[in-house]
Design a protein around this motif. Structure first.
Motif, PDB file in Angstrom:
ATOM      1  N   GLU A  50       6.308   7.527   2.360  1.00  0.00           N
ATOM      2  CA  GLU A  50       7.055   8.772   2.434  1.00  0.00           C
ATOM      3  C   GLU A  50       8.180   8.817   1.410  1.00  0.00           C
ATOM      4  N   SER A  51       8.541  10.038   1.050  1.00  0.00           N
ATOM      5  CA  SER A  51       9.710  10.256   0.211  1.00  0.00           C
ATOM      6  C   SER A  51      10.953  10.460   1.055  1.00  0.00           C
ATOM      7  N   LEU A  52      10.765  10.880   2.310  1.00  0.00           N
ATOM      8  CA  LEU A  52      11.881  11.151   3.203  1.00  0.00           C
ATOM      9  C   LEU A  52      11.486  10.762   4.621  1.00  0.00           C
ATOM     10  N   ARG A  53      12.340   9.955   5.265  1.00  0.00           N
ATOM     11  CA  ARG A  53      12.122   9.572   6.666  1.00  0.00           C
ATOM     12  C   ARG A  53      13.173  10.267   7.518  1.00  0.00           C
ATOM     13  N   ASN A  92       8.107  11.709   6.764  1.00  0.00           N
ATOM     14  CA  ASN A  92       7.692  10.967   7.951  1.00  0.00           C
ATOM     15  C   ASN A  92       8.665  11.277   9.081  1.00  0.00           C
ATOM     16  N   LEU A  93       8.158  11.871  10.181  1.00  0.00           N
ATOM     17  CA  LEU A  93       8.984  12.241  11.325  1.00  0.00           C
ATOM     18  C   LEU A  93       8.806  11.228  12.446  1.00  0.00           C
ATOM     19  N   LEU A  94       9.894  10.595  12.874  1.00  0.00           N
ATOM     20  CA  LEU A  94       9.870   9.609  13.937  1.00  0.00           C
ATOM     21  C   LEU A  94      10.744  10.068  15.089  1.00  0.00           C
ATOM     22  N   LEU A 146       0.836  -1.203   0.000  1.00  0.00           N
ATOM     23  CA  LEU A 146       0.000   0.000   0.000  1.00  0.00           C
ATOM     24  C   LEU A 146       0.871   1.252   0.000  1.00  0.00           C
ATOM     25  N   ALA A 147       1.966   1.209   0.759  1.00  0.00           N
ATOM     26  CA  ALA A 147       2.863   2.370   0.842  1.00  0.00           C
ATOM     27  C   ALA A 147       3.500   2.664  -0.509  1.00  0.00           C
ATOM     28  N   ALA A 148       3.938   1.623  -1.200  1.00  0.00           N
ATOM     29  CA  ALA A 148       4.568   1.820  -2.520  1.00  0.00           C
ATOM     30  C   ALA A 148       3.575   2.433  -3.500  1.00  0.00           C
ATOM     31  N   SER A 149       2.339   1.947  -3.468  1.00  0.00           N
ATOM     32  CA  SER A 149       1.304   2.479  -4.352  1.00  0.00           C
ATOM     33  C   SER A 149       0.996   3.937  -4.017  1.00  0.00           C
ATOM     34  N   LEU A 150       0.923   4.234  -2.718  1.00  0.00           N
ATOM     35  CA  LEU A 150       0.632   5.601  -2.284  1.00  0.00           C
ATOM     36  C   LEU A 150       1.774   6.541  -2.658  1.00  0.00           C
ATOM     37  N   ARG A 151       3.004   6.088  -2.519  1.00  0.00           N
ATOM     38  CA  ARG A 151       4.153   6.912  -2.879  1.00  0.00           C
ATOM     39  C   ARG A 151       4.121   7.263  -4.366  1.00  0.00           C
ATOM     40  N   ASP A 152       3.822   6.275  -5.202  1.00  0.00           N
ATOM     41  CA  ASP A 152       3.727   6.531  -6.643  1.00  0.00           C
ATOM     42  C   ASP A 152       2.616   7.536  -6.948  1.00  0.00           C
ATOM     43  N   GLU A 153       1.488   7.351  -6.278  1.00  0.00           N
ATOM     44  CA  GLU A 153       0.340   8.239  -6.509  1.00  0.00           C
ATOM     45  C   GLU A 153       0.657   9.671  -6.102  1.00  0.00           C
ATOM     46  N   LEU A 154       1.246   9.841  -4.911  1.00  0.00           N
ATOM     47  CA  LEU A 154       1.545  11.182  -4.420  1.00  0.00           C
ATOM     48  C   LEU A 154       2.653  11.843  -5.222  1.00  0.00           C
TER      49      LEU A 154
END
Length: 247
Positions: free
Chosen positions: A135-138, A36-38, A19-27
């Protein structure tokens, strides 16, 4: 034959990764860069994020933020002072965000012109580290008051970071913080990752963090750490439970 807990956990993580890979492509196709801030609770990430958001607004960058907590909307109120659109997500006790939750907010709330979306994950260096949000950047943050050994104690979080921010540097001397040891520990678990020093209240590091994010938005190569181990054992994750309430 019954599946083992490890098998179920890996299946949950694999589904999230898809799901994350699909969302990254879409965004990415929409021109949205997700950050993403951890961090642990009390690292100062809300203070730093609020100042980064305000600086982005000053520069005319279309920016928004999603902030996750187990309870209260305190962080959303603080971040909203920046002038950026902010949305609070209450997890009802769940200790991390998942790609499915982010997708729901992208579809229902994210302003159409957004170029940068900051996601302030739940304060926790264990569970959130195992979940790609698309995310594009963690960015992983740590305060000097937490001790220089944290990268070794939380190798999955620090090992998956594409940028590390050391916060509350004005307290380093009082805390007896050994920065050289910290930097060595970071490089041990994630060779080559950049570490940015920050004292948000004094403004140190704010512009650098925003510059790094904007560079990623503009296509700069991102530090790609080796695949970090994900020894994530959690009943909610293994059973596939996700957050049930959104403010």
């Amino acid at each position: 034959m019954c599946e083992s807990m490890d098998d179920v956990t890996q299946a949950v993580l694999a589904k999230n990764d898809g799901l994350a890979a699909s969302l990254r492509d879409e965004l990415t196709g929409r021109g949205v860069t997700v950050v993403n801030l951890l961090s642990s609770p009390g690292s100062g990430k809300t203070e730093l994020l609020g100042r980064v958001l305000a600086r982005a607004v000053e520069q005319g960058v279309p920016v928004a933020a999603l902030t996750a907590d187990l309870a209260t909307e305190n962080d959303a109120h603080r971040l909203a002072r920046s002038g950026a659109p902010v949305k609070q997500l209450l997890t009802d006790g769940l200790c991390h965000l998942e790609a499915r939750q982010l997708r729901g907010h992208v579809e229902s709330w994210l302003p159409a012109d957004t170029a940068l979306l900051f996601v302030e994950n739940v304060g926790n260096l264990v569970c959130p580290a195992s979940y790609d949000l698309g995310e594009s950047l963690r960015i992983v943050l740590m305060a000097v008051t937490e001790g220089e050994d944290k990268p070794l104690k939380y190798p999955t979080a620090f090992g998956s970071a594409q940028l590390v921010v050391l916060t509350k540097t004005d307290l380093a001397e009082a805390a007896g913080f050994d920065e050289s040891a910290f930097l060595a520990h970071v490089q041990r678990v994630n060779p080559g990752v950049e570490v940015v020093r920050s004292c948000a209240r004094g403004g140190e590091g704010v512009d650098i963090v925003l510059e790094r994010v904007l560079a990623v938005r503009d296509g700069a190569p991102v530090h790609r750490p080796p695949l970090a181990p994900r020894p994530h054992r959690h009943d909610d994750a293994a059973s596939g439970l996700t957050a049930g309430r959104v403010s």
